[in-house]
Design a protein around this motif. Structure first.
Motif, PDB file in Angstrom:
ATOM      1  N   LYS B 255      12.753  -7.562 -11.245  1.00 31.14           N
ATOM      2  CA  LYS B 255      11.724  -6.805 -11.927  1.00 31.14           C
ATOM      3  C   LYS B 255      10.681  -7.731 -12.555  1.00 31.14           C
ATOM      4  CE  LYS B 255      12.399  -3.024 -15.044  1.00 31.14           C
ATOM      5  NZ  LYS B 255      13.418  -2.374 -15.858  1.00 31.14           N
ATOM      6  N   ALA B 256      11.155  -8.881 -13.020  1.00 41.04           N
ATOM      7  CA  ALA B 256      10.258  -9.810 -13.703  1.00 41.04           C
ATOM      8  C   ALA B 256       9.525 -10.711 -12.730  1.00 41.04           C
ATOM      9  CB  ALA B 256      11.051 -10.659 -14.704  1.00 41.04           C
ATOM     10  N   THR B 257       9.889 -10.649 -11.458  1.00 44.62           N
ATOM     11  CA  THR B 257       9.300 -11.552 -10.483  1.00 44.62           C
ATOM     12  C   THR B 257       8.215 -10.828  -9.706  1.00 44.62           C
ATOM     13  OG1 THR B 257      11.489 -12.491 -10.239  1.00 44.62           O
ATOM     14  CG2 THR B 257       9.860 -13.140  -8.628  1.00 44.62           C
ATOM     15  N   SER B 258       7.094 -11.501  -9.503  1.00 44.20           N
ATOM     16  CA  SER B 258       6.048 -10.873  -8.701  1.00 44.20           C
ATOM     17  C   SER B 258       5.659 -11.818  -7.574  1.00 44.20           C
ATOM     18  CB  SER B 258       4.830 -10.553  -9.557  1.00 44.20           C
ATOM     19  OG  SER B 258       4.343 -11.715 -10.157  1.00 44.20           O
ATOM     20  N   LEU B 259       5.250 -11.222  -6.475  1.00 50.71           N
ATOM     21  CA  LEU B 259       4.777 -12.045  -5.368  1.00 50.71           C
ATOM     22  C   LEU B 259       3.473 -12.707  -5.786  1.00 50.71           C
ATOM     23  CD1 LEU B 259       5.321 -10.014  -2.090  1.00 50.71           C
ATOM     24  CD2 LEU B 259       6.509 -12.032  -2.856  1.00 50.71           C
ATOM     25  N   PRO B 260       3.176 -13.869  -5.241  1.00 46.30           N
ATOM     26  CA  PRO B 260       1.918 -14.527  -5.590  1.00 46.30           C
ATOM     27  C   PRO B 260       0.733 -13.610  -5.309  1.00 46.30           C
ATOM     28  CG  PRO B 260       3.300 -15.974  -4.286  1.00 46.30           C
ATOM     29  CD  PRO B 260       3.992 -14.665  -4.336  1.00 46.30           C
ATOM     30  N   ALA B 261      -0.306 -13.754  -6.109  1.00 52.51           N
ATOM     31  CA  ALA B 261      -1.531 -12.967  -5.979  1.00 52.51           C
ATOM     32  C   ALA B 261      -1.277 -11.483  -6.224  1.00 52.51           C
ATOM     33  CB  ALA B 261      -2.191 -13.166  -4.616  1.00 52.51           C
ATOM     34  N   ASN B 262      -0.189 -11.174  -6.918  1.00 47.90           N
ATOM     35  CA  ASN B 262       0.104  -9.796  -7.313  1.00 47.90           C
ATOM     36  C   ASN B 262       0.074  -8.791  -6.166  1.00 47.90           C
ATOM     37  OD1 ASN B 262       0.540 -10.602  -9.817  1.00 47.90           O
ATOM     38  ND2 ASN B 262      -1.254  -9.674 -10.752  1.00 47.90           N
ATOM     39  N   ILE B 263       0.561  -9.212  -5.002  1.00 50.29           N
ATOM     40  CA  ILE B 263       0.652  -8.263  -3.887  1.00 50.29           C
ATOM     41  C   ILE B 263       1.662  -7.185  -4.274  1.00 50.29           C
ATOM     42  CG2 ILE B 263       1.221  -7.979  -1.458  1.00 50.29           C
ATOM     43  CD1 ILE B 263       0.611 -11.035  -1.220  1.00 50.29           C
ATOM     44  N   LEU B 264       2.803  -7.632  -4.750  1.00 49.94           N
ATOM     45  CA  LEU B 264       3.778  -6.709  -5.327  1.00 49.94           C
ATOM     46  C   LEU B 264       4.033  -7.195  -6.741  1.00 49.94           C
ATOM     47  CD1 LEU B 264       6.512  -6.103  -2.617  1.00 49.94           C
ATOM     48  CD2 LEU B 264       4.944  -4.461  -3.574  1.00 49.94           C
ATOM     49  N   GLU B 265       3.830  -6.327  -7.718  1.00 46.44           N
ATOM     50  CA  GLU B 265       3.945  -6.809  -9.085  1.00 46.44           C
ATOM     51  C   GLU B 265       5.373  -6.830  -9.585  1.00 46.44           C
ATOM     52  OE1 GLU B 265       1.221  -4.913 -11.699  1.00 46.44           O
ATOM     53  OE2 GLU B 265      -0.181  -6.551 -11.399  1.00 46.44           O
ATOM     54  N   ARG B 266       6.203  -6.049  -8.972  1.00 51.74           N
ATOM     55  CA  ARG B 266       7.623  -6.155  -9.321  1.00 51.74           C
ATOM     56  C   ARG B 266       8.414  -5.966  -8.050  1.00 51.74           C
ATOM     57  NH1 ARG B 266       8.315  -1.124 -13.348  1.00 51.74           N
ATOM     58  NH2 ARG B 266      10.424  -1.021 -12.581  1.00 51.74           N
ATOM     59  N   LEU B 267       9.445  -6.781  -7.901  1.00 52.65           N
ATOM     60  CA  LEU B 267      10.166  -6.790  -6.641  1.00 52.65           C
ATOM     61  C   LEU B 267      11.452  -5.978  -6.698  1.00 52.65           C
ATOM     62  CD1 LEU B 267       9.746 -10.530  -5.658  1.00 52.65           C
ATOM     63  CD2 LEU B 267       8.669  -8.572  -4.631  1.00 52.65           C
ATOM     64  N   ASP B 268      11.655  -5.215  -7.782  1.00 57.98           N
ATOM     65  CA  ASP B 268      12.966  -4.568  -7.883  1.00 57.98           C
ATOM     66  C   ASP B 268      13.182  -3.533  -6.786  1.00 57.98           C
ATOM     67  OD1 ASP B 268      11.005  -3.190  -9.184  1.00 57.98           O
ATOM     68  OD2 ASP B 268      12.340  -2.265 -10.634  1.00 57.98           O
ATOM     69  N   ALA B 269      12.115  -2.840  -6.377  1.00 53.83           N
ATOM     70  CA  ALA B 269      12.289  -1.847  -5.313  1.00 53.83           C
ATOM     71  C   ALA B 269      12.671  -2.541  -4.012  1.00 53.83           C
ATOM     72  CB  ALA B 269      11.004  -1.055  -5.135  1.00 53.83           C
ATOM     73  N   ALA B 270      11.953  -3.622  -3.691  1.00 59.13           N
ATOM     74  CA  ALA B 270      12.261  -4.367  -2.472  1.00 59.13           C
ATOM     75  C   ALA B 270      13.670  -4.936  -2.538  1.00 59.13           C
ATOM     76  CB  ALA B 270      11.259  -5.498  -2.289  1.00 59.13           C
ATOM     77  N   PHE B 271      14.012  -5.444  -3.703  1.00 53.36           N
ATOM     78  CA  PHE B 271      15.335  -6.034  -3.859  1.00 53.36           C
ATOM     79  C   PHE B 271      16.424  -4.985  -3.695  1.00 53.36           C
ATOM     80  CE2 PHE B 271      18.936  -7.084  -6.602  1.00 53.36           C
ATOM     81  CZ  PHE B 271      19.326  -8.250  -6.001  1.00 53.36           C
ATOM     82  N   LEU B 272      16.207  -3.813  -4.285  1.00 53.58           N
ATOM     83  CA  LEU B 272      17.221  -2.764  -4.185  1.00 53.58           C
ATOM     84  C   LEU B 272      17.427  -2.339  -2.738  1.00 53.58           C
ATOM     85  CD1 LEU B 272      16.715  -0.503  -7.287  1.00 53.58           C
ATOM     86  CD2 LEU B 272      18.738  -1.758  -6.623  1.00 53.58           C
ATOM     87  N   ALA B 273      16.330  -2.315  -1.972  1.00 53.50           N
ATOM     88  CA  ALA B 273      16.450  -1.927  -0.571  1.00 53.50           C
ATOM     89  C   ALA B 273      17.370  -2.893   0.171  1.00 53.50           C
ATOM     90  CB  ALA B 273      15.071  -1.901   0.074  1.00 53.50           C
ATOM     91  N   VAL B 274      17.192  -4.178  -0.099  1.00 58.35           N
ATOM     92  CA  VAL B 274      18.051  -5.176   0.530  1.00 58.35           C
ATOM     93  C   VAL B 274      19.476  -5.050   0.024  1.00 58.35           C
ATOM     94  CG1 VAL B 274      18.492  -7.637   0.708  1.00 58.35           C
ATOM     95  CG2 VAL B 274      16.177  -6.778   0.846  1.00 58.35           C
ATOM     96  N   TRP B 275      19.551  -4.803  -1.273  1.00 59.46           N
ATOM     97  CA  TRP B 275      20.857  -4.752  -1.910  1.00 59.46           C
ATOM     98  C   TRP B 275      21.696  -3.590  -1.344  1.00 59.46           C
ATOM     99  CZ3 TRP B 275      22.547  -0.965  -5.450  1.00 59.46           C
ATOM    100  CH2 TRP B 275      23.717  -1.288  -6.113  1.00 59.46           C
ATOM    101  N   VAL B 276      21.046  -2.499  -0.980  1.00 62.97           N
ATOM    102  CA  VAL B 276      21.777  -1.381  -0.382  1.00 62.97           C
ATOM    103  C   VAL B 276      22.475  -1.849   0.896  1.00 62.97           C
ATOM    104  CG1 VAL B 276      21.532   0.854   0.741  1.00 62.97           C
ATOM    105  CG2 VAL B 276      20.323   0.399  -1.366  1.00 62.97           C
TER     106      VAL B 276
END
Lengths: 67, 372, 412
Positions: B255-276
């Motif tokens: 949640k605290a991590t963002s892709l460079p240049a703010n493409i994605l401001e929080r990665l928790d959604a992406a991370f959860l998808a992988v985590w599933v």
């Protein structure tokens, strides 16, 4: 066990799962073992399938009676 | 049908994707509770313990390359005793499956799908695993190998991106605080690696069982390294005291991590998808192991009839913990009990087999039915 | 074949069963226009007497579910109006778009943050959604009362991002929600960009809400927050750092002292300008810091931590007040450096002393003790309270070395 967690009414889900798994085993597995000629496996699956269905039915009955 | 086809890479992939699972989210919390800033160290020690356990299990399996665990335990200590052990293993892995599913459900209900009933999330996940377990072990290996890169890359990406906010001082002093607590934490973390027991089912289907040790070492080192990286990243970004306030620090890190240049401001959604996916592969392994062992215990040549049969039982077990706090207590104690089953028991078997000079056929040329 | 006639029927039923789940819909379906996207929140402390009259009993009822006795708060939110927020620079859509038209500001009172939000939800038709919350402004009065409840509520809520800003307002916080700055159409985003640009220009440290929480949690460090004030023309000014003891604000710095904080921590890029008086007030020059570096060392002398702070700053000469001083001789630059070094040592030491008085170690010196002198830490400090009292006694030695590198486009 079930009376303890009365707020979580997952009993319905359990009944559904029992019946579903029983039917699936009887319809899919028993038949495929019959075709493959695995006799012992077929007997076991038949038992498991009916067992699930009976448990599911008992739970369903008890739910209908006690509520 | 070709039988012994699982390669070393596939075996390692099975191990990695089995290990990386639902535990990733709470892992930094467990580690920090045990050792404050020494969390990466305690994780490393936990991994070491797991490596020792896995090496012993691998040695044991390699002595009997044609037999599964159930079969050779009967050879070693006799039928009646071995059956008790086997039943315990089966019960343990079915509980592990249900707890994994429940923990998954709790995370999803708390953080993403807040009005979906937890029962539904758990059932969907279990159903997915149950359907997949109907395949034989070769397909099992292929499914794991397919998801393997999908698990590694995003986690490494999040760890790398979070370095932007990392402060090295949070990781010092590296040896932590209290040695007694550390031992307990070590066991808790080693318990996250119990899925590695799946190797006993994989080795009888490996092309070259003699190379099983290589696979197991690679597998556990990759997964263990990833765990250490996650803990180190979380501790260096948040500091150990803050992690104690967070239920799922890894999710918070995403949640605290963002892709460079703010493409994605929080990665928790992406991370959860992988985590599933990660949870699925873990669940898949423990579910598979359970029904595979049951079918071997009853000397059946097929295991798929148990996949649906077990579903209601696993589901009921999953629903037993009354709340999330109790669930984590249960997970920790079940994990610690599990260490006896997945490490101590096989170690005993190994020593007894050495003492009694029992071993299987060393070179496995005969065809083995993959469905066994 | 005679017993198989029912198979197609069963198959059809199975197919129908598979379709059923698609008809039920999703529990968590929430269309974007059905949510009230909260962009900013302000929280003020209010006296209980005024607020009690205004408040409805939503999450408490006198008698059975009594309200907590802690002081009450007034919460105002900025809710984005769907369709009015410009999505990109090209999208004029309506053209005029002054700030007041893009957001809706409502305020309620409550006994706690959650209570206030529930009072608010009782009034707002759509579900409040905090996923895009960027700015939380709390009033100084509330900050001095303590932010435990604020921290707890937003930490527990899974929608809130750790990259949001929490700031302390001088005076009433609600003004920041109703303000309509001209530069940005969405007021909350303007507040956010003030601080984000501050980081880029070296005028403010990274201090997102997540970092603040981490600092509050740490045993050897205290939290600090941007201290802001409403200026002329509905503008926002950063007027210092509000520093905390745990979750209680205990004081605030001056704006230039932010530069002091940044210098001690060695945060880059640097961006503050200062006056340097050479002989007499008439002959002053102004320098601009461009790059900072700092090294903090700790040693334990007589059971008291002693810190040596080595600060190195690179400067550009920015302006001078009159033509008496000629900047064409390295020696003159050197004398300016010397002069400023002397002043800087005093400046940094004063700032540290100021925080020492309150026991608010916003620099995290305690973390250095915890990390590098663990034995001492376990023997004498142990807890956050322990460090608070130890910090007051700690000794500091500040060394500053400055280098003026460039003087701009003018030769003298």
């Amino acid at each position: 066990m079930i009376s303890e967690s009365y707020t979580m009414s997952y009993l319905n889900y359990v009944i559904l799962l029992c019946l579903l798994s029983g039917i699936l085993i009887l319809v899919i597995d028993v038949r495929s073992f019959e075709i493959a000629g695995l006799n012992k496996e077929r007997k076991v699956s038949k038992f498991l399938g009916w067992f699930s269905i009976i448990i599911g039915s008992i739970l369903m009955m008890s739910e209908i009676i006690f509520q | 049908m070709e039988s012994r086809q699982i390669t070393v890479i596939q075996a390692a992939a099975i191990l990695v994707s089995t290990i990386i699972g639902v535990g990733v989210l709470a892992l930094p919390l467990f580690a920090v509770q045990a050792a404050d800033s020494g969390a990466p160290l305690v994780t490393m020690l936990g991994v070491l313990l797991a490596v020792i356990g896995l090496v012993l299990v691998t040695l044991l399996s390699m002595r009997f390359p044609n037999h599964t665990f159930i079969q050779y335990s009967e050879l070693i200590i006799g039928k009646s005793l071995a059956r008790i052990g086997s039943v315990l293993i089966i019960i343990f892995f079915s509980i592990l499956t249900s707890l994994t599913a429940r923990e998954f459900g709790e995370v999803v209900v708390t953080s993403v799908l807040r009005s979906t009933p937890v029962e539904v999330t758990v059932i969907v996940m279990l159903l997915l695993a149950a359907i997949s377990t109907r395949n034989n072990i070769i397909t099992f290996a292929y499914i794991h190998t397919f998801y393997f890169p999908l698990l590694l890359v995003p986690v490494l990406l999040i760890a790398a991106l979070s370095l932007k906010n990392a402060e090295v001082i949070n990781l010092l002093p590296v040896w932590g605080t209290d040695p007694k607590k550390m031992l307990k934490g070590m066991l808790t973390i080693a318990a996250l690696f119990q899925g590695t027991f799946v190797l006993t089912a994989v080795i009888p289907a490996m092309k070259k069982p003699s190379k099983a040790m290589k696979a197991s070492l690679w597998g556990i080192l990759i997964a263990g390294g990833l765990y250490v990286i996650i803990v180190a990243a979380a501790v260096s970004v948040f500091g150990s005291e803050e992690i104690k306030q967070l239920l799922w620090p890894t999710l918070e890190l995403a949640k605290a991590t963002s892709l460079p240049a703010n493409i994605l401001e929080r990665l928790d959604a992406a991370f959860l998808a992988v985590w599933v996916t990660a949870v699925f592969t873990t669940l898949f392994s423990s579910y598979y192991l359970t029904i595979y062992f049951i079918s071997h215990l009853f000397r059946l040549r097929e295991h798929k009839q148990f996949s649906y049969f077990l579903l209601p039982f696993v589901f009921v077990t999953a629903m037993l913990p009354q709340n999330i706090v109790q669930m984590y207590e249960i997970i920790e104690s079940v994990g610690r009990i599990g260490l006896y089953i997945t490490i101590v028991y096989p170690t005993l078997l190994l020593f007894i087999s050495i003492l009694r000079k029992k071993r299987g056929n060393p070179i496995a040329n005969q065809m083995v039915d993959p469905n066994r | 074949m005679r017993i198989k006639w029912w198979i197609p029927i069963v198959k059809a039923i199975c197919c129908l069963c598979l379709v059923v789940p698609f008809l039920t819909g999703c529990w968590d379906r929430l269309e974007i226009e059905e949510r009230a996207v909260v962009l900013g929140v302000s929280i003020d402390a209010v006296s209980s007497d005024d607020a009690n009259e205004e408040e409805d009993e939503v999450s408490h009822i006198s008698g059975s579910i009594p309200a907590p006795s802690k002081g009450m708060v007034r919460v105002a939110v900025q809710i984005a109006l769907p369709g009015r927020i410009p999505l990109g620079p090209g999208e004029g859509g309506g053209g005029k778009g002054s700030a007041g038209e893009t957001v809706w500001v409502i305020d309620v009172v409550g006994h706690s943050i959650d209570d206030a939000f529930m009072n608010l939800q009782q009034q707002v038709s759509s579900k409040l959604f905090f996923g895009h919350l960027r700015v939380i402004v709390v009033s100084e009065k509330l900050a001095r009362r303590g932010l435990e409840n604020v921290n707890d509520y937003f930490r527990r809520n899974p929608e809130v991002r750790r990259m949001a800003w929490l700031m302390v307002a001088k005076g009433n916080a609600i003004k920041f929600m109703t303000a309509t700055p001209q530069l940005e159409r969405v007021p909350a985003l303007y507040l956010m960009s003030t601080l984000d640009e501050g980081i880029r220009m070296g005028k403010f440290p990274k201090d997102y809400i997540g970092i603040f929480w981490s600092n509050v949690s740490k045993k050897g460090q205290e939290g600090f927050l941007p201290y802001v004030e409403m200026k002329k023309e509905q503008n926002v000014g950063i007027i210092g750092l509000a520093y905390f003891n745990d979750a209680k604000m205990v004081g605030a710095t001056k704006p230039l002292e932010i530069a002091g904080y940044l210098g001690v921590k060695g945060v880059n890029p640097a961006g503050y300008r200062v006056y340097i008086q050479l002989d007499g007030a008439q002959e002053s020059v102004m320098t601009n810091a461009t790059h900072r570096r700092s090294k903090i060392k700790v040693s334990i002398i007589d059971n008291v931590p002693q810190f040596t702070i080595d600060i190195a700053i690179e400067l550009n000469l920015e302006a001078k007040l009159n033509e008496n001083v000629k900047i064409n001789d390295p020696r003159i630059l050197q004398s300016i450096e010397k002069k400023q070094e002397g002043l800087s040592v005093l400046f940094y030491s004063n700032l540290i002393k100021k925080t020492q008085v309150k026991g608010a170690d916003i620099f995290g010196f305690g973390e250095y003790v915890r990390a590098f002198k663990p034995q001492f830490w376990h023997a004498h400090v142990k807890t956050a309270e322990g460090w608070r009292s130890m910090y007051k006694e700690s000794k500091f030695e500040v060394k500053v070395s400055l280098k003026i590198r460039r003087i701009g486009m003018k030769a003298q």
